[in-house]
Design an enzyme around this catalytic site. Structure first.
Site, short mmCIF file in Angstrom:
data_model
loop_
_atom_site.label_atom_id
_atom_site.label_comp_id
_atom_site.label_asym_id
_atom_site.label_seq_id
_atom_site.Cartn_x
_atom_site.Cartn_y
_atom_site.Cartn_z
N HIS A 171 6.37 77.88 -51.05
CA HIS A 171 5.30 78.24 -51.98
C HIS A 171 5.92 78.92 -53.21
O HIS A 171 6.37 80.07 -53.13
CB HIS A 171 4.37 79.20 -51.26
CG HIS A 171 3.10 79.50 -51.98
ND1 HIS A 171 2.17 78.53 -52.25
CD2 HIS A 171 2.60 80.66 -52.48
CE1 HIS A 171 1.14 79.09 -52.88
NE2 HIS A 171 1.39 80.39 -53.04
N LYS A 202 -6.03 77.73 -58.37
CA LYS A 202 -7.47 77.59 -58.12
C LYS A 202 -8.18 77.86 -59.46
O LYS A 202 -9.12 77.16 -59.84
CB LYS A 202 -7.96 78.60 -57.09
CG LYS A 202 -7.13 78.70 -55.80
CD LYS A 202 -7.76 79.69 -54.80
CE LYS A 202 -6.78 80.38 -53.85
NZ LYS A 202 -6.03 79.62 -52.92
N SER A 229 -1.05 78.68 -57.17
CA SER A 229 -1.67 79.42 -56.07
C SER A 229 -3.07 79.92 -56.44
O SER A 229 -3.90 79.12 -56.87
CB SER A 229 -0.73 80.55 -55.66
OG SER A 229 -0.97 80.88 -54.33
N TRP A 288 0.43 76.84 -45.34
CA TRP A 288 -0.74 77.71 -45.54
C TRP A 288 -1.70 77.07 -46.56
O TRP A 288 -2.91 77.19 -46.47
CB TRP A 288 -0.23 79.06 -46.03
CG TRP A 288 -1.25 80.13 -46.25
CD1 TRP A 288 -1.51 80.76 -47.43
CD2 TRP A 288 -2.11 80.73 -45.29
NE1 TRP A 288 -2.48 81.71 -47.26
CE2 TRP A 288 -2.87 81.72 -45.95
CE3 TRP A 288 -2.33 80.54 -43.92
CZ2 TRP A 288 -3.83 82.50 -45.31
CZ3 TRP A 288 -3.28 81.31 -43.27
CH2 TRP A 288 -4.01 82.27 -43.97
#
Ligand code: GTR
Length: 421
Positions: free
Chosen positions: A402, A265, A261, A352
């Protein structure tokens, strides 16, 4: 009448704002966009081989991502001291070595330290390693009672017993599901984790964490092209790498940076900006990670910059609601990792993060890998759920939400065993 018009304007404004907030989950509403070609320079020159990629295109892309997205680290800060807080040859039921290593940094009369929890398989040989951040402290990744609880600021999470922004004993082991320590050790890899809040607390406040150690004069916050939180977390991973280079038990040429998540990144940026990392695994990194921004699917640049204004450098705000003006997209962030192995992963219900956008990020990074004769993603259609594609560029989408699951780690271990040599 005047009141009526004002009222009308007010509702029009509210409607506009709420429309901006509604994330798009409809593929037919993805805008048409032209993706920048990683093999064409900003002034239109075609890149035909990896030498030109390395001398011309890679530097200009790296520069763009640095100045406009993650921000420059405004100076060098070396490890002032390494303190071994704790060490055992008898961890995880005698199967592993455990070390808790504190790295200390000093500058401008300020000090910051963070602790790396390391598990290594017992062997005489130097071992390859996965390194990554956790969200709620090193003690959450295992039931191991010897793991020290961080005193750094944490986001509250009452279900983990985290109130008053302090980590507690109650959250020991609550994230074992996200870290398959036993499987990693059995496969001959080490695992190193750091609590991200020790490097920079995850809040819109630049008076804490690592940033103030590199301010000049009476600077209060980073300049528009200077590091945000992701830049700071990524900096921390590079300092962990500095330590791995000194640790005789670790093979520093085989360190894979992993993250989920927002920390996925971070893993991408760490791998792009520090070529010492041998590989990168980016789990469900979404917007600002592996997903193409120009698709505006799920989380958008507008949402992410407003909700988490501290993650990126200020310059990145120029592109919220203005993705078409971006001369780059996230496939080029992934391409900066070439020719080193990279694994992008999605989850079916994690819309998302835009699974398709993440897949396309990996797909369109592939031409750069091909310059090196490496195999990337060769099919243009997304693979079926739970059917990983494992090449130098790897991708999977699994069932579920997720999260980081055992399925994910099983794939990462298998892939790393083959590609991290
Ligand atoms: C969300 C954010 C995502 C992702 C996620 C996470 O709220 O919108 O970009 O980073 O948090 O890190 O769990």
């Amino acid at each position: 009448m005047k009141k009526f018009i004002l009222c009308l304007l007010f509702f029009a404004f509210l409607f506009n704002v709420s429309a901006q907030f509604d994330a798009n989950y409809d593929e037919s509403k993805v805008p048409e966009f032209k993706l920048p070609d990683p093999l064409k320079t900003f002034n239109g020159q075609k890149i035909r081989n990896y030498k030109k990629w390395e001398s011309k295109r890679r530097p200009e892309l790296l520069n763009f991502f640095t100045e406009n997205m993650f921000g420059e680290v405004p100076g060098d800060l070396e490890i002032a001291s390494v303190d071994i807080l704790e060490e055992s040859n008898n961890a995880l039921n005698g199967k592993a070595v455990r070390k808790q290593v504190d790295l200390v940094f000093k500058n401008r009369g300020k000090t910051l330290d963070f602790t790396i929890l390391i598990y290594l398989p017992k062997t005489e040989e130097r071992v390859p390693l996965f390194v990554g951040y956790n969200f709620y402290g090193n003690h959450t990744i295992t039931e191991d009672v010897e793991v020290i609880i961080s005193e750094a600021w944490a986001n509250n999470n009452p279900s983990f017993g985290i109130i008053n922004n302090q980590l507690t004993e109650q959250s020991r082991g609550v994230r074992t599901n996200r870290w398959c320590v036993d499987k990693i050790i059995e496969a001959g890899f080490g695992l190193a984790v750091i609590y991200y809040g020790e490097v920079d607390p995850d809040k819109d406040d630049f008076s804490d964490g690592i940033h103030p150690l590199l301010y000049i004069d009476d600077q209060q916050q980073p300049a528009a092209d200077e590091w945000g939180a992701i830049g700071a977390w990524s900096w921390g991973l590079s300092r962990a790498m500095d330590y791995f280079e000194q640790d005789e038990a670790i093979d520093e040429s085989r360190v894979v940076v992993f993250g989920h998540s927002r920390l996925g990144k971070t893993a991408l940026w760490a791998g792009a900006s520090d070529e010492r990392f041998a590989g990168v695994i980016s789990n469900e990194s979404g917007c600002g990670g592996a997903a193409l921004s120009k698709r505006r699917f799920g989380e958008t640049l507008w949402r992410i910059n407003n909700r988490f204004p501290h993650w990126f450098c200020k310059n990145f705000r120029n592109y919220r609601k203005n993705e078409e003006a971006l001369p780059v997209d996230q496939h080029e962030l992934i391409a900066l990792i070439a020719p080193r192995p990279v694994y992008i992963a999605s989850a079916e219900e994690d819309r998302w993060s835009d699974p398709k956008g993440e897949f396309l990020g990996a797909l369109y990074a592939t031409p750069v890998y091909e310059l090196y004769g490496k195999k990337g993603i060769e099919q243009t259609e997304m693979p079926a759920v739970n059917y990983p594609i494992q090449n130098t560029v790897a991708y999977h989408i699994r069932t579920g939400e997720h999260d980081v699951t055992e399925f994910d780690w099983e794939q990462y271990i298998k892939w790393a065993s083959e590609f991290i040599k």
